[in-house]
Design a protein around this motif. Structure first.
Motif, mmCIF file in Angstrom:
data_model
loop_
_atom_site.group_PDB
_atom_site.id
_atom_site.type_symbol
_atom_site.label_atom_id
_atom_site.label_comp_id
_atom_site.label_asym_id
_atom_site.label_seq_id
_atom_site.Cartn_x
_atom_site.Cartn_y
_atom_site.Cartn_z
ATOM 1 N N SER A 33 12.230 13.012 -8.511
ATOM 2 C CA SER A 33 10.947 13.720 -8.517
ATOM 3 C C SER A 33 10.767 14.442 -7.191
ATOM 4 O O SER A 33 11.231 13.959 -6.153
ATOM 5 N N TYR A 35 7.879 16.349 -4.570
ATOM 6 C CA TYR A 35 6.465 16.432 -4.207
ATOM 7 C C TYR A 35 6.309 17.386 -3.027
ATOM 8 O O TYR A 35 7.193 17.471 -2.162
ATOM 9 N N GLN A 37 3.774 18.053 0.198
ATOM 10 C CA GLN A 37 2.706 17.454 0.987
ATOM 11 C C GLN A 37 2.265 18.436 2.068
ATOM 12 O O GLN A 37 2.962 18.624 3.072
ATOM 13 N N GLY A 42 -2.436 14.420 0.608
ATOM 14 C CA GLY A 42 -1.505 13.543 -0.072
ATOM 15 C C GLY A 42 -0.446 14.364 -0.793
ATOM 16 O O GLY A 42 -0.642 15.554 -1.053
ATOM 17 N N PRO A 43 0.677 13.767 -1.107
ATOM 18 C CA PRO A 43 1.726 14.486 -1.846
ATOM 19 C C PRO A 43 1.225 14.934 -3.215
ATOM 20 O O PRO A 43 0.461 14.221 -3.863
ATOM 21 N N PHE A 45 2.634 16.332 -6.982
ATOM 22 C CA PHE A 45 3.803 16.320 -7.859
ATOM 23 C C PHE A 45 4.196 17.729 -8.262
ATOM 24 O O PHE A 45 3.370 18.503 -8.760
ATOM 25 N N LEU A 88 5.589 19.665 3.875
ATOM 26 C CA LEU A 88 6.666 18.682 3.841
ATOM 27 C C LEU A 88 7.035 18.477 2.370
ATOM 28 O O LEU A 88 6.166 18.180 1.545
ATOM 29 N N LEU A 90 8.950 16.317 -0.301
ATOM 30 C CA LEU A 90 9.464 14.968 -0.453
ATOM 31 C C LEU A 90 10.205 14.825 -1.773
ATOM 32 O O LEU A 90 9.732 15.290 -2.814
ATOM 33 N N PHE A 102 11.077 7.081 -1.703
ATOM 34 C CA PHE A 102 10.979 8.406 -1.110
ATOM 35 C C PHE A 102 11.965 8.603 0.043
ATOM 36 O O PHE A 102 12.260 7.660 0.793
ATOM 37 N N GLY A 103 12.421 9.847 0.178
ATOM 38 C CA GLY A 103 13.169 10.249 1.352
ATOM 39 C C GLY A 103 12.216 10.634 2.468
ATOM 40 O O GLY A 103 10.991 10.583 2.305
ATOM 41 N N ASP A 104 12.776 11.023 3.612
ATOM 42 C CA ASP A 104 11.957 11.392 4.761
ATOM 43 C C ASP A 104 11.455 12.834 4.701
ATOM 44 O O ASP A 104 10.663 13.246 5.545
ATOM 45 N N PHE B 90 -1.513 5.700 1.597
ATOM 46 C CA PHE B 90 -1.806 6.450 0.377
ATOM 47 C C PHE B 90 -1.856 5.519 -0.820
ATOM 48 O O PHE B 90 -0.935 4.717 -1.029
ATOM 49 N N GLY B 107 -3.968 9.871 -3.604
ATOM 50 C CA GLY B 107 -5.190 10.193 -2.899
ATOM 51 C C GLY B 107 -4.867 11.001 -1.655
ATOM 52 O O GLY B 107 -3.705 11.277 -1.358
#
Lengths: 111, 116
Positions: A33, A35, A37, A42-43, A45, A88, A90, A102-104, B90, B107
């Motif tokens: 997936s 994302y 950010q 917040g991230p 999708f 960013l 992700l 998650f990756g960095d 989060f 959030g």
């Protein structure tokens, strides 16, 4: 056991250019997936890939596209970059109904 | 549509004090709920998850969270905060029948500062 790895870590582009971000999932995971950010948020999708097909998509324009390879790694492509694409990015991987790892991230800056 | 609200943007606590971070969700079915932590320049690390069963779930680093369906809440708690807990937290809800592997809605996060 390597976790989720993303490349590059940082990237600077100009408006109108195209970019490709890469992700290798955690060993044993088959779902990837992506994302976005934005700073202070917040991230959000973007989309998810499973068995080399886009399974779900968030509210992002067609300028955002992706691909998953037979080894489960994935790419995120963004065309016609806008200043608002600075964020960013992700990548997260998972297996079936297990939580996402998650990756960095890749920090993308648009000038 | 699913959504998550974290009412507190910033929280400051003293080291050794207790902590509670609030999370309210909106989701039509039984939710899959998560707490993630993000340190500066890093990705997200999973602290704990709720899929079903016991409404009090234990996570890593001494964190726990309680699912309260009647209040649509999933608050994160820690009895004694350490300076290394300073980070952004989060809350997220997962959609789909396969829960954790599907689309996550996050959030806006709570920034935790720990005073020594």
């Amino acid at each position: 056991d390597a976790g989720v790895t993303q490349s590059p870590t940082h990237l600077i582009k100009t408006r109108g250019q195209q970019v490709t971000l890469r992700c290798s999932p955690k060993s044993g995971h088959d779902t990837v997936s992506w994302y976005q950010q934005a700073l202070g948020q917040g991230p959000q999708f973007i989309f998810q890939y499973y068995e080399e097909e886009e399974r779900q998509r968030g509210n992002f324009p067609d300028r955002f596209s992706g691909h998953q390879f037979p080894n489960y790694s994935s790419e995120l492509n963004v065309n016609a970059l806008l200043l608002g694409d600075s964020a960013l990015y992700l990548c997260a991987s998972s297996l079936r109904d297990q939580p996402q790892h998650f990756g960095d991230g890749t920090r993308l800056s648009i000038l | 549509a699913q959504s998550v609200t974290q009412p507190d943007i910033h929280i400051t606590v003293s080291e050794g004090a207790s902590l509670e971070l609030r999370c309210n969700y909106s989701y039509g079915a039984t939710p899959y709920l998560f707490w993630y932590v993000q340190s500066p320049g890093q990705g997200l690390q999973l602290l704990l998850k709720y899929f079903s069963g016991d409404t009090l779930v234990q996570g890593i680093k001494g964190f726990e969270a309680e699912f309260k369906r009647s209040q649509s809440s999933f608050n994160l708690r820690k009895p004694s905060v350490h300076w290394s807990d300073a980070a952004e937290y989060f809350c997220a809800v997962g959609s789909g029948v396969t829960g954790g592997g599907n689309k996550l809605t996050f959030g806006t996060g709570t920034q935790l500062k720990v005073e020594l």
